[in-house]
Design an enzyme around this catalytic site. Sequence first.
Site, mmCIF file in Angstrom:
data_model
loop_
_atom_site.group_PDB
_atom_site.id
_atom_site.type_symbol
_atom_site.label_atom_id
_atom_site.label_comp_id
_atom_site.label_asym_id
_atom_site.label_seq_id
_atom_site.Cartn_x
_atom_site.Cartn_y
_atom_site.Cartn_z
ATOM 1 N N TYR A 102 0.833 -1.209 0.000
ATOM 2 C CA TYR A 102 0.000 0.000 0.000
ATOM 3 C C TYR A 102 0.878 1.274 0.000
ATOM 4 C CZ TYR A 102 -3.649 3.141 2.035
ATOM 5 O OH TYR A 102 -4.524 4.152 2.316
ATOM 6 N N SER A 103 1.943 1.277 0.807
ATOM 7 C CA SER A 103 2.850 2.432 0.859
ATOM 8 C C SER A 103 3.438 2.725 -0.508
ATOM 9 C CB SER A 103 4.010 2.179 1.827
ATOM 10 O OG SER A 103 3.553 1.882 3.100
ATOM 11 N N LYS A 161 0.744 4.141 -2.802
ATOM 12 C CA LYS A 161 0.276 5.467 -2.400
ATOM 13 C C LYS A 161 1.326 6.543 -2.663
ATOM 14 C CE LYS A 161 -3.980 5.426 -0.916
ATOM 15 N NZ LYS A 161 -5.025 5.865 -1.886
HETATM 16 P P1 NAI Z 1 -13.793 2.901 2.160
HETATM 17 O O1 NAI Z 1 -13.524 1.444 2.112
HETATM 18 O O2 NAI Z 1 -14.842 3.383 3.094
HETATM 19 O O3 NAI Z 1 -14.139 3.442 0.716
HETATM 20 C C1 NAI Z 1 -13.420 3.051 -0.416
HETATM 21 C C2 NAI Z 1 -14.392 2.722 -1.520
HETATM 22 O O4 NAI Z 1 -13.675 2.381 -2.719
HETATM 23 C C3 NAI Z 1 -15.306 1.527 -1.208
HETATM 24 O O5 NAI Z 1 -16.668 1.900 -1.313
HETATM 25 C C4 NAI Z 1 -14.913 0.489 -2.261
HETATM 26 O O6 NAI Z 1 -16.003 -0.310 -2.692
HETATM 27 C C5 NAI Z 1 -14.377 1.341 -3.378
HETATM 28 N N1 NAI Z 1 -13.471 0.607 -4.255
HETATM 29 C C6 NAI Z 1 -12.502 -0.258 -3.904
HETATM 30 N N2 NAI Z 1 -11.893 -0.750 -4.972
HETATM 31 C C7 NAI Z 1 -12.474 -0.172 -6.043
HETATM 32 C C8 NAI Z 1 -12.247 -0.269 -7.441
HETATM 33 N N3 NAI Z 1 -11.323 -1.084 -7.940
HETATM 34 N N4 NAI Z 1 -13.019 0.487 -8.264
HETATM 35 C C9 NAI Z 1 -13.968 1.305 -7.765
HETATM 36 N N5 NAI Z 1 -14.227 1.420 -6.455
HETATM 37 C C10 NAI Z 1 -13.488 0.691 -5.599
HETATM 38 O O7 NAI Z 1 -12.384 3.608 2.476
HETATM 39 P P2 NAI Z 1 -11.994 5.130 2.864
HETATM 40 O O8 NAI Z 1 -11.363 5.094 4.184
HETATM 41 O O9 NAI Z 1 -13.111 6.046 2.610
HETATM 42 O O10 NAI Z 1 -10.798 5.388 1.822
HETATM 43 C C11 NAI Z 1 -10.883 6.236 0.712
HETATM 44 C C12 NAI Z 1 -9.477 6.522 0.218
HETATM 45 O O11 NAI Z 1 -8.735 7.230 1.195
HETATM 46 C C13 NAI Z 1 -8.654 5.307 -0.147
HETATM 47 O O12 NAI Z 1 -7.879 5.567 -1.293
HETATM 48 C C14 NAI Z 1 -7.755 5.130 1.054
HETATM 49 O O13 NAI Z 1 -6.565 4.451 0.729
HETATM 50 C C15 NAI Z 1 -7.513 6.578 1.421
HETATM 51 N N6 NAI Z 1 -7.085 6.777 2.789
HETATM 52 C C16 NAI Z 1 -7.972 6.640 3.821
HETATM 53 C C17 NAI Z 1 -7.553 6.853 5.124
HETATM 54 C C18 NAI Z 1 -8.504 6.806 6.258
HETATM 55 O O14 NAI Z 1 -8.096 7.178 7.381
HETATM 56 N N7 NAI Z 1 -9.740 6.398 6.067
HETATM 57 C C19 NAI Z 1 -6.151 7.116 5.432
HETATM 58 C C20 NAI Z 1 -5.312 7.308 4.290
HETATM 59 C C21 NAI Z 1 -5.780 7.110 3.023
#
Ligand code: NAI
Length: 319
Positions: free
Chosen positions: A164-165, A168
Amino acid sequence: ANSPLTFYGKVALVTGAGNGLGKAYALDFAARGASVVVNDLGGNISGTGSGSRAADKVVEEIRAKGGKAVANYDSVEFGDKLVQTALDNFGRIDIIVNNAGILRDKSFVRIKDEDWDIIQRVHLRGTFMVSRAAWPHMKKQGYGRIIMVTSAAGIYGNFGQANYSAAKLGIVGLANTLSIEGRKNNILVNTIAPIAGSRLTETVMTKDMVDALKPEFVSPIVVYLSHDSCEETGGLFEVGAGFFAKLRWQRTEGVLLREANEVLDAEKVRDNWDRITDFNKATYPESSQDSMGKIMQLSNEIDEAEKAALDAAKTKDPA
Ligand code: NAI
């Protein structure tokens, strides 16, 4: 300056908008008048499964509030399909938030090929595929805003997140170059490292943390960076709990250890380690020109000193 930031006539594509942060962005854009493509593959947090429910629910919520939205259920790996949904339904694409994401956390040697590949495919390649599909349209209309999503794990590293790192921080690299290539066409590209309570983080956070880290506290900077009044590009921001900050590179003053007509070796590096690593007179290079320019300048000075010394020696001893 007191006017609200609205998006009437603008089309925003938010990837992974069925849950968490992406959902908050989609709702915010729609409430401000944007037409929104709510993309979500609908799988689980490790990237298996799929379904239409996640995206549909957010589209319904937006429409119930009088906003404009359509769903797209493709994986971000098929970026052109996402952009096509925007074009088919709303006739243009102005804003992209590359938010979709999954996790396959494992300590380094336990990462299987598949755990590595799917993380690169969804995060880094997905971000590339969606951005590239939209780019020609943004270029033609002389307007585009792209928000990239990185993570503290990418910037600083984090135990158990090597795959992931890497992905990202790769996204930050992509953003750095796209911000340079996009500038002349008013395509501005910025990156956020958010922190928020979501299904990705709720297993590692206490309930108090999840409550304090609402996705709605991240959304304001995504909206601002996407607005046509915002001229920021190439920036990297840490955001969460209502806190907003910008990051940049820092370089020590540095030391050129090569001296005219002297041997440069590992011992010289060792003996100067304190100077090499001393941040007291740090500089903040903003471009590869900034970075390499100083190195070339110092190096030329030494070459010239070397030549001058050689010339002086020749005049003294013409043989
Ligand atoms: P989440 O799991 O609530 O939302 C992510 C969404 O992306 C999900 O609804 C999932 O179905 C969708 N998804 C996954 N793979 C997909 C694909 N191949 N095509 C289309 N949709 C897809 O996660 P969250 O926490 O809202 O994360 C959003 C972003 O923020 C991510 O990129 C995550 O890496 C990043 N992030 C989040 C942090 C946090 O504290 N929540 C920290 C650092 C980064």
